[in-house]
Design an enzyme around this catalytic site. Structure first.
Site, short mmCIF file in Angstrom:
data_model
loop_
_atom_site.label_atom_id
_atom_site.label_comp_id
_atom_site.label_asym_id
_atom_site.label_seq_id
_atom_site.Cartn_x
_atom_site.Cartn_y
_atom_site.Cartn_z
N LYS A 192 0.84 -1.20 0.00
CA LYS A 192 0.00 0.00 0.00
C LYS A 192 0.88 1.26 0.00
O LYS A 192 2.10 1.18 -0.02
CB LYS A 192 -0.96 -0.02 1.19
CG LYS A 192 -1.95 -1.21 1.16
CD LYS A 192 -3.02 -1.07 0.08
CE LYS A 192 -3.63 -2.39 -0.33
NZ LYS A 192 -4.54 -3.00 0.63
C1 LIG Z 1 -5.62 -3.97 0.92
C2 LIG Z 1 -7.08 -3.80 0.88
C3 LIG Z 1 -7.91 -4.16 1.96
C4 LIG Z 1 -7.46 -4.96 3.12
O1 LIG Z 1 -6.39 -4.55 3.80
P1 LIG Z 1 -5.43 -5.60 4.57
O2 LIG Z 1 -4.59 -4.70 5.40
O3 LIG Z 1 -4.67 -6.34 3.53
O4 LIG Z 1 -6.29 -6.48 5.40
C5 LIG Z 1 -9.25 -3.86 1.86
N1 LIG Z 1 -9.78 -3.28 0.79
C6 LIG Z 1 -9.03 -2.93 -0.27
C7 LIG Z 1 -9.69 -2.27 -1.43
C8 LIG Z 1 -7.67 -3.20 -0.28
O5 LIG Z 1 -6.93 -2.89 -1.36
#
Ligand SMILES: *Cc1c(COP(=O)(O)O)cnc(C)c1O
Length: 377
Positions: A192
């Site tokens: 991210k």
């Molecule tokens: C990454 C992501 C999540 C979940 O996050 P995690 O930290 O991996 O549990 C939820 N929604 C979207 C759109 C994502 O890209």
């Protein structure tokens, strides 16, 4: 191969993470919770201009706790954008509720407000009740049409939980994504915009509700000298070491966001004369994506598929990825109600995510863009 592999979105450290981790080790704060969790939360609050951020072990945990706090339970329905990562909607099922999927519109690839209203009215007609919550997503950092979505949801008094996992730093109408809904979820997974190695956060409406979120995230332990439970809790808090990494990442968050935007501009400029490809852009000046990932759409008349391009790039040591395959096209959700005309399915059929990590150089981006042009020649 001649070139180093170009990854989609690699971890990009600031160099200060180790300093915060050393502080934590020096004081034996190698535990869940601790001063770095507090600091990380406060820095996110300042960045977003909000009062109450709760750091959690994952973005998925944040969405789950948001639904718990909205009182979603067995038998309820929750509306979710179909085109997204499964983490947006899996927590609906954890609660024993049913997801109702809504299609995307083309401008942002996010929840279509008109379809949302149709779904709300239809579900009320069929089940006699309104859905308990709405989960729009700011996909790839692009803000959803959140003003229209909030306005429709509030007409029917349905709370909105924004999935801003990909949109930290994005803005709509000068306001940060994640600050529109009753709740919002962030993710700090490794790929991210910033990372804690793994983690997430729930943005809450006020300090009291944030307190409830922390209560549920630490096994719902009542305030008594012995362990006493009146409700089911979870082990969802962020570790202090992960939060220390997050503090190091907060040092460079603004730089990371501007670099991703610059990468998007580079792609846009280099691919401007490639008529088979459209680079997704902010639909108008109210939208200000962080461009977590730059995506392209391939002209169907080119008779080339994104999968062919993906394989071509992979052979050139470049990682790319197909778009999120919509949830209404996933076997696990075939039975879930869906409202739309498969706009998201067509976006999926023609779209591709390009390498967009903030650690990529201008040369890396030119190399990717030039290879794309070569592919279509
Ligand atoms: C990454 C992501 C999540 C979940 O996050 P995690 O930290 O991996 O549990 C939820 N929604 C979207 C759109 C994502 O890209």
């Amino acid at each position: 191969m001649d070139f180093e592999r170009i990854m989609l979105s690699r971890v990009h450290l600031s160099g200060t993470e180790q300093k915060y981790i050393n502080e934590a080790f020096a004081d034996d704060w190698v535990v869940p919770l601790g001063p770095h969790v507090d600091e990380f939360e406060h820095r996110l609050e300042r960045y977003l201009g909000v009062q109450s951020v709760v750091a959690l072990s994952a973005g998925t945990a944040a969405i789950h706790l948001g639904l718990v706090l909205l009182g979603v339970e067995r038998g309820d329905e929750v509306i979710c954008q179909s085109m997204t990562f499964a983490a947006s909607c899996n927590p609906i099922v954890y609660q024993g509720a049913t997801p109702v999927f809504v299609d995307s519109e083309r401008d942002t690839m996010n929840m279509d407000p008109a379809m949302l209203e149709r779904a709300i009215v239809e579900r009320k007609r069929i089940t006699g009740r309104y859905p308990k919550a709405v989960i729009p997503v700011h996909l790839y950092g692009m803000p959803a049409k959140i003003d229209e979505i909030i306005s429709i949801a509030s007409t029917y008094e349905i709370p909105v939980l924004e999935d801003a996992a990909e949109a930290l730093g994005s803005e709509f109408d000068g306001r940060k994504c994640g600050t529109f809904g009753t709740f919002a979820a962030l993710s700090f997974n490794g790929n991210k915009i910033i990372t804690t190695s793994g983690g997430g956060a729930l943005i809450c409406p006020d300090a009291e509700i944030a307190g409830r979120a922390k209560f549920y995230a630490t096994q719902a332990r009542e305030n008594r000298p012995y362990y006493y439970h009146e409700t089911i809790g979870y082990n969802y808090r962020l570790s202090n070491i992960s939060a220390a990494i997050g503090c190091g990442q907060m040092d460079v968050l603004a730089d990371r966001v501007s670099r991703r935007r610059l990468i998007h501009d580079l792609y846009k400029n280099i691919l401007a004369d490639c008529r088979q490809v459209v680079v997704q852009d902010n639909p108008d000046d109210r939208f200000d994506s962080n461009f977590w990932l730059t995506t392209i759409s391939i002209d169907p008349d080119s008779h080339k598929s994104p999968e062919e391009l993906r394989q071509y790039l992979a052979a050139e040591n470049i990682e790319s990825r197909l778009l999120w395959r919509p949830m209404h096209l996933q076997p696990v959700f075939f039975d879930a109600p869906y409202y739309g005309e498969n706009v998201s399915g067509r976006l999926f059929d023609h779209g591709l995510c390009l390498p967009s990590g903030s650690s990529l150089s201008d040369d890396d981006i030119s190399r990717v863009a030039e290879r794309i042009k070569k592919f279509f020649k």
